[in-house]
Scaffold this motif. Sequence first.
Motif, PDB file in Angstrom:
ATOM      1  N   ALA A  32      32.349 -66.247  56.056  1.00  0.00           N
ATOM      2  CA  ALA A  32      31.804 -65.126  55.516  1.00  0.00           C
ATOM      3  C   ALA A  32      32.826 -63.846  56.136  1.00  0.00           C
ATOM      4  CB  ALA A  32      30.347 -64.917  55.587  1.00  0.00           C
ATOM      5  N   ARG A  33      33.188 -64.225  57.246  1.00  0.00           N
ATOM      6  CA  ARG A  33      34.097 -63.132  57.774  1.00  0.00           C
ATOM      7  C   ARG A  33      35.470 -62.961  57.192  1.00  0.00           C
ATOM      8  NH1 ARG A  33      35.545 -63.782  64.434  1.00  0.00           N
ATOM      9  NH2 ARG A  33      37.417 -62.236  64.128  1.00  0.00           N
ATOM     10  N   PHE A  34      35.747 -63.826  56.475  1.00  0.00           N
ATOM     11  CA  PHE A  34      37.143 -63.809  55.722  1.00  0.00           C
ATOM     12  C   PHE A  34      37.092 -63.489  54.370  1.00  0.00           C
ATOM     13  CE2 PHE A  34      37.261 -66.475  59.519  1.00  0.00           C
ATOM     14  CZ  PHE A  34      38.425 -65.837  60.184  1.00  0.00           C
ATOM     15  N   ASP A  35      35.926 -63.247  53.792  1.00  0.00           N
ATOM     16  CA  ASP A  35      35.319 -62.981  52.452  1.00  0.00           C
ATOM     17  C   ASP A  35      36.011 -61.357  52.154  1.00  0.00           C
ATOM     18  OD1 ASP A  35      33.913 -61.912  50.250  1.00  0.00           O
ATOM     19  OD2 ASP A  35      32.934 -63.648  50.315  1.00  0.00           O
ATOM     20  N   ASP A  36      36.648 -61.335  50.894  1.00  0.00           N
ATOM     21  CA  ASP A  36      37.131 -59.912  50.708  1.00  0.00           C
ATOM     22  C   ASP A  36      36.127 -58.701  50.803  1.00  0.00           C
ATOM     23  OD1 ASP A  36      39.828 -60.788  50.694  1.00  0.00           O
ATOM     24  OD2 ASP A  36      39.814 -61.112  48.447  1.00  0.00           O
ATOM     25  N   ALA A  37      34.814 -59.164  50.370  1.00  0.00           N
ATOM     26  CA  ALA A  37      33.637 -58.162  50.244  1.00  0.00           C
ATOM     27  C   ALA A  37      32.907 -58.016  51.386  1.00  0.00           C
ATOM     28  CB  ALA A  37      32.501 -59.071  49.302  1.00  0.00           C
ATOM     29  N   THR A  38      33.286 -58.566  52.513  1.00  0.00           N
ATOM     30  CA  THR A  38      32.630 -58.598  53.912  1.00  0.00           C
ATOM     31  C   THR A  38      33.649 -57.387  54.725  1.00  0.00           C
ATOM     32  OG1 THR A  38      32.232 -60.746  54.392  1.00  0.00           O
ATOM     33  CG2 THR A  38      32.216 -59.457  56.044  1.00  0.00           C
ATOM     34  N   LYS A  39      32.575 -56.363  54.870  1.00  0.00           N
ATOM     35  CA  LYS A  39      32.944 -55.082  55.720  1.00  0.00           C
ATOM     36  C   LYS A  39      32.325 -54.770  56.910  1.00  0.00           C
ATOM     37  CE  LYS A  39      35.450 -54.088  51.783  1.00  0.00           C
ATOM     38  NZ  LYS A  39      36.928 -54.720  51.928  1.00  0.00           N
ATOM     39  N   HIS A  40      31.582 -55.574  57.464  1.00  0.00           N
ATOM     40  CA  HIS A  40      30.556 -55.285  58.599  1.00  0.00           C
ATOM     41  C   HIS A  40      30.325 -56.459  59.058  1.00  0.00           C
ATOM     42  CE1 HIS A  40      30.218 -51.033  57.339  1.00  0.00           C
ATOM     43  NE2 HIS A  40      30.147 -51.497  56.158  1.00  0.00           N
ATOM     44  N   MET A  41      30.326 -56.339  60.478  1.00  0.00           N
ATOM     45  CA  MET A  41      29.627 -57.631  61.386  1.00  0.00           C
ATOM     46  C   MET A  41      28.738 -56.783  62.352  1.00  0.00           C
ATOM     47  SD  MET A  41      29.065 -59.047  64.666  1.00  0.00           S
ATOM     48  CE  MET A  41      30.400 -58.251  65.382  1.00  0.00           C
ATOM     49  N   ILE A  42      27.403 -57.456  62.253  1.00  0.00           N
ATOM     50  CA  ILE A  42      26.403 -56.841  63.225  1.00  0.00           C
ATOM     51  C   ILE A  42      25.804 -57.980  63.921  1.00  0.00           C
ATOM     52  CG2 ILE A  42      25.692 -54.827  61.823  1.00  0.00           C
ATOM     53  CD1 ILE A  42      23.247 -56.355  60.891  1.00  0.00           C
ATOM     54  N   ILE A  43      25.433 -57.757  65.126  1.00  0.00           N
ATOM     55  CA  ILE A  43      24.473 -58.716  65.877  1.00  0.00           C
ATOM     56  C   ILE A  43      23.137 -57.751  66.233  1.00  0.00           C
ATOM     57  CG2 ILE A  43      24.335 -59.677  68.420  1.00  0.00           C
ATOM     58  CD1 ILE A  43      27.473 -59.795  68.460  1.00  0.00           C
ATOM     59  N   PHE A  44      22.333 -58.339  66.181  1.00  0.00           N
ATOM     60  CA  PHE A  44      20.999 -57.572  66.169  1.00  0.00           C
ATOM     61  C   PHE A  44      19.781 -58.420  66.432  1.00  0.00           C
ATOM     62  CE2 PHE A  44      21.118 -59.667  62.028  1.00  0.00           C
ATOM     63  CZ  PHE A  44      20.139 -60.213  61.883  1.00  0.00           C
ATOM     64  N   ASP A  45      18.824 -57.751  67.261  1.00  0.00           N
ATOM     65  CA  ASP A  45      17.584 -58.476  67.754  1.00  0.00           C
ATOM     66  C   ASP A  45      16.328 -58.352  66.465  1.00  0.00           C
ATOM     67  OD1 ASP A  45      18.745 -59.375  70.119  1.00  0.00           O
ATOM     68  OD2 ASP A  45      18.172 -57.318  70.814  1.00  0.00           O
ATOM     69  N   VAL A  46      15.753 -59.243  66.266  1.00  0.00           N
ATOM     70  CA  VAL A  46      14.724 -59.277  65.487  1.00  0.00           C
ATOM     71  C   VAL A  46      13.632 -59.076  66.408  1.00  0.00           C
ATOM     72  CG1 VAL A  46      13.267 -60.559  63.690  1.00  0.00           C
ATOM     73  CG2 VAL A  46      15.666 -61.111  63.959  1.00  0.00           C
ATOM     74  N   LEU A  47      12.818 -57.937  65.685  1.00  0.00           N
ATOM     75  CA  LEU A  47      11.859 -57.584  66.405  1.00  0.00           C
ATOM     76  C   LEU A  47      10.374 -57.234  65.822  1.00  0.00           C
ATOM     77  CD1 LEU A  47      13.426 -53.751  67.043  1.00  0.00           C
ATOM     78  CD2 LEU A  47      13.465 -55.531  68.289  1.00  0.00           C
ATOM     79  N   THR A  48      10.370 -57.983  64.493  1.00  0.00           N
ATOM     80  CA  THR A  48       9.130 -58.115  63.802  1.00  0.00           C
ATOM     81  C   THR A  48       9.141 -59.414  62.846  1.00  0.00           C
ATOM     82  OG1 THR A  48       9.637 -57.084  61.630  1.00  0.00           O
ATOM     83  CG2 THR A  48       8.596 -55.651  63.609  1.00  0.00           C
TER      84      THR A  48
END
Length: 103
Positions: A32-48
């Motif tokens: 998915a990192r190399f897909d032309d539509a991919t513009k963002h990478m996020i790392i996040f914590d799930v809170l709920t």
Amino acid sequence: MQRNSTIGELMERKRIQDGAKEYQGHTYMDLARFDDATKHMIIFDVLTDESPVGWKGERNRLYLSDVGYQKALDNQKAGNIKIISHAAVAKGNLYYDHRDMAR
């Protein structure tokens, strides 16, 4: 006799070289990192438990389009997730907002 490295081994070496950890969700070198539509990478914590991605208490990495990133921002505003790292993505390259962000 010397054995050539597999693609998986090369990708794992790259992840380690870049200092990136593995999280739930997409892997560091996910396609998915190399897909032309991919513009963002996020790392996040799930809170709920209401988070549409992941389980409460998990840390996740996702590669997202602009639409997906907006949904993530909406979920952060709703208190479901906390984005701890963001990088712009272009042709598979990651451009972190800050040098000291989680990888």
